[in-house]
Design a protein around this motif. Structure first.
Motif, short mmCIF file in Angstrom:
data_model
loop_
_atom_site.label_atom_id
_atom_site.label_comp_id
_atom_site.label_asym_id
_atom_site.label_seq_id
_atom_site.Cartn_x
_atom_site.Cartn_y
_atom_site.Cartn_z
N VAL A 108 -7.07 -4.06 0.03
CA VAL A 108 -7.40 -4.16 -1.39
C VAL A 108 -6.89 -5.15 -2.29
O VAL A 108 -7.11 -5.43 -3.41
CB VAL A 108 -6.50 -2.70 -1.73
N ALA A 109 -6.38 -6.09 -1.35
CA ALA A 109 -6.05 -7.39 -2.10
C ALA A 109 -7.31 -8.30 -2.40
O ALA A 109 -7.02 -9.39 -3.15
CB ALA A 109 -4.93 -8.21 -1.12
N GLY A 110 -8.20 -8.04 -1.46
CA GLY A 110 -9.49 -8.92 -1.53
C GLY A 110 -10.59 -8.03 -2.34
O GLY A 110 -10.35 -7.25 -2.73
N PRO A 111 -11.70 -8.52 -1.98
CA PRO A 111 -13.01 -7.78 -2.59
C PRO A 111 -13.22 -6.74 -1.82
O PRO A 111 -14.30 -6.61 -1.33
CB PRO A 111 -14.06 -8.80 -2.61
N ALA A 112 -12.25 -5.60 -1.66
CA ALA A 112 -12.36 -4.51 -0.50
C ALA A 112 -13.75 -3.63 -1.09
O ALA A 112 -13.76 -3.27 -2.41
CB ALA A 112 -11.22 -3.81 -0.53
N ALA A 113 -14.46 -3.12 -0.34
CA ALA A 113 -15.32 -2.21 -0.39
C ALA A 113 -14.80 -0.86 -0.11
O ALA A 113 -13.92 -0.72 0.90
CB ALA A 113 -16.64 -2.28 0.45
N GLY A 114 -14.93 0.16 -0.83
CA GLY A 114 -14.48 1.47 -0.58
C GLY A 114 -14.78 2.19 0.83
O GLY A 114 -13.81 2.57 1.35
N PRO A 115 -15.71 1.93 1.44
CA PRO A 115 -15.99 2.38 2.91
C PRO A 115 -14.93 2.02 3.90
O PRO A 115 -14.55 2.60 4.77
CB PRO A 115 -17.47 2.26 3.32
N ALA A 116 -14.64 0.62 3.57
CA ALA A 116 -13.57 0.10 4.74
C ALA A 116 -12.37 0.30 4.56
O ALA A 116 -11.55 0.88 5.38
CB ALA A 116 -13.58 -1.56 4.58
N VAL A 117 -11.74 0.63 2.95
CA VAL A 117 -10.63 1.31 2.75
C VAL A 117 -10.61 2.72 3.10
O VAL A 117 -9.35 3.03 3.92
CB VAL A 117 -10.34 1.18 1.25
N ARG A 118 -11.70 3.27 3.19
CA ARG A 118 -11.83 4.74 3.45
C ARG A 118 -11.73 4.93 4.71
O ARG A 118 -10.74 6.06 5.29
CB ARG A 118 -13.11 5.43 3.03
N ALA A 119 -12.03 4.06 5.70
CA ALA A 119 -12.11 4.52 7.17
C ALA A 119 -10.63 4.01 7.59
O ALA A 119 -9.98 4.86 8.37
CB ALA A 119 -12.73 3.03 7.77
N GLU A 120 -9.68 2.96 7.07
CA GLU A 120 -8.44 2.86 7.17
C GLU A 120 -7.65 4.11 6.77
O GLU A 120 -6.63 4.58 7.58
CB GLU A 120 -7.85 1.82 6.55
N LEU A 121 -7.83 4.58 5.67
CA LEU A 121 -7.28 5.88 5.20
C LEU A 121 -7.27 7.00 6.03
O LEU A 121 -6.37 8.07 6.12
CB LEU A 121 -7.50 6.09 3.73
N ASP A 122 -8.62 7.17 6.52
CA ASP A 122 -9.17 8.37 7.20
C ASP A 122 -8.34 8.27 8.54
O ASP A 122 -7.62 9.53 9.11
CB ASP A 122 -10.47 8.56 7.67
N GLY A 123 -8.06 7.19 9.06
CA GLY A 123 -7.30 6.97 10.27
C GLY A 123 -5.90 7.31 10.11
O GLY A 123 -5.14 7.80 10.97
N LEU A 124 -5.52 6.70 8.87
CA LEU A 124 -3.82 6.91 8.75
C LEU A 124 -3.54 8.38 8.33
O LEU A 124 -2.77 8.85 8.75
CB LEU A 124 -3.83 6.15 7.24
N ALA A 125 -4.67 8.98 7.82
CA ALA A 125 -4.48 10.40 7.51
C ALA A 125 -4.30 11.27 8.79
O ALA A 125 -3.34 12.10 9.14
CB ALA A 125 -5.52 11.04 6.78
N ALA A 126 -4.94 10.99 9.77
CA ALA A 126 -4.82 11.60 11.27
C ALA A 126 -3.53 11.34 11.81
O ALA A 126 -2.95 12.23 12.44
CB ALA A 126 -5.87 11.32 11.98
N LEU A 127 -3.06 10.18 11.96
CA LEU A 127 -1.92 9.50 12.38
C LEU A 127 -0.76 10.23 11.54
O LEU A 127 0.04 10.80 12.31
CB LEU A 127 -1.82 8.09 12.30
N MET A 128 -1.13 10.09 10.27
CA MET A 128 0.33 10.71 9.55
C MET A 128 0.39 12.26 9.78
O MET A 128 1.68 12.75 10.02
CB MET A 128 0.03 10.73 8.01
N GLU A 129 -0.55 12.95 10.12
CA GLU A 129 -0.65 14.44 10.04
C GLU A 129 -0.07 14.67 11.64
O GLU A 129 0.83 15.48 11.82
CB GLU A 129 -1.87 15.20 9.95
#
Length: 170
Positions: A108-129
C-alpha cells in the motif's frame, strides 16, 4: 454490544474481552476486504482512504499481538506454565501475521494494485481465523482467571464500546 470496561478498571472477564477484540478485528478485516471490491477500491491503484484504512488496520492488529506477547502471554506463562507450548505456538503465529502485515504495508506504500493487496489480505484472513479460534479455545478460561490489568495493558487494545468506527479505535 454492552460496554465491557470502564475507566476505573476491568468489569468483565479478560477472556470475554479477548473475544470482543477478535470480533472487532475480524469485522474490520471484512470491511477492508469489501472496500477492495468497491468500484474505486481495488483496481490499478488504491484510494488514499483505502490505503489509510489498510495501514491503520495493520497497526491495530500488530499492536494487539505485540501487547499479547508482552502482556497477557507473559502473565499466563508465569501463572499457568502448562500453557507455555500454546503460548509459544501463538507467538509463532504472531510472527507469521507480522510478515504478512509488512508485505501489505509495503504494497500500500507503493503503486499497489488491488489484486496483490487482496491476495495478502485473503491469506491474512485465513491465518487470523485459525489463530483467533485456537487462541480463544486454549486461553479464554485462563485469561478469565487473571485478576488486575486492563485489556489495553494485557491484550494490546481496549475493548470496543458499542459500534465504534475504525478511525475511533486506532
Amino acid at each position: 454490544m454492552y460496554p465491557s470496561h470502564s475507566p476505573a478498571g476491568r468489569l468483565t472477564a479478560l477472556g470475554t474481552q479477548l473475544i470482543e477484540i477478535h470480533h472487532w478485528l475480524r469485522e474490520e478485516l471484512v470491511r477492508l476486504r469489501a472496500s477492495l471490491d468497491a468500484p474505486d477500491g481495488g483496481g490499478d491503484g488504491l484510494s488514499r482512504e483505502l490505503r489509510a484504512h489498510c495501514v491503520g488496520f495493520c497497526a491495530a492488529l500488530q499492536r494487539h499481538h505485540t501487547g499479547e506477547d508482552a502482556g497477557a502471554f507473559q502473565v499466563l506463562a508465569e501463572q499457568a506454565p502448562e500453557l507455555r507450548p500454546v503460548l509459544a505456538a501463538l507467538s509463532e503465529d504472531h510472527r507469521a501475521v507480522a510478515s504478512i502485515l509488512t508485505r501489505v504495508e509495503e504494497l500500500v506504500a507503493g503503486p499497489a494494485a488491488g489484486p496483490a493487496v487482496r491476495a495478502e489480505l485473503d491469506g491474512l484472513a485465513a491465518l487470523m481465523e485459525s489463530h483467533f479460534s485456537y487462541e480463544e479455545r486454549k486461553l479464554v478460561a485462563a485469561l478469565d482467571a487473571l485478576t488486575g490489568g486492563t485489556a489495553g495493558e494485557l491484550l494490546g487494545l481496549d475493548v470496543p464500546d458499542g459500534d465504534p468506527t475504525f478511525e475511533e479505535r486506532i
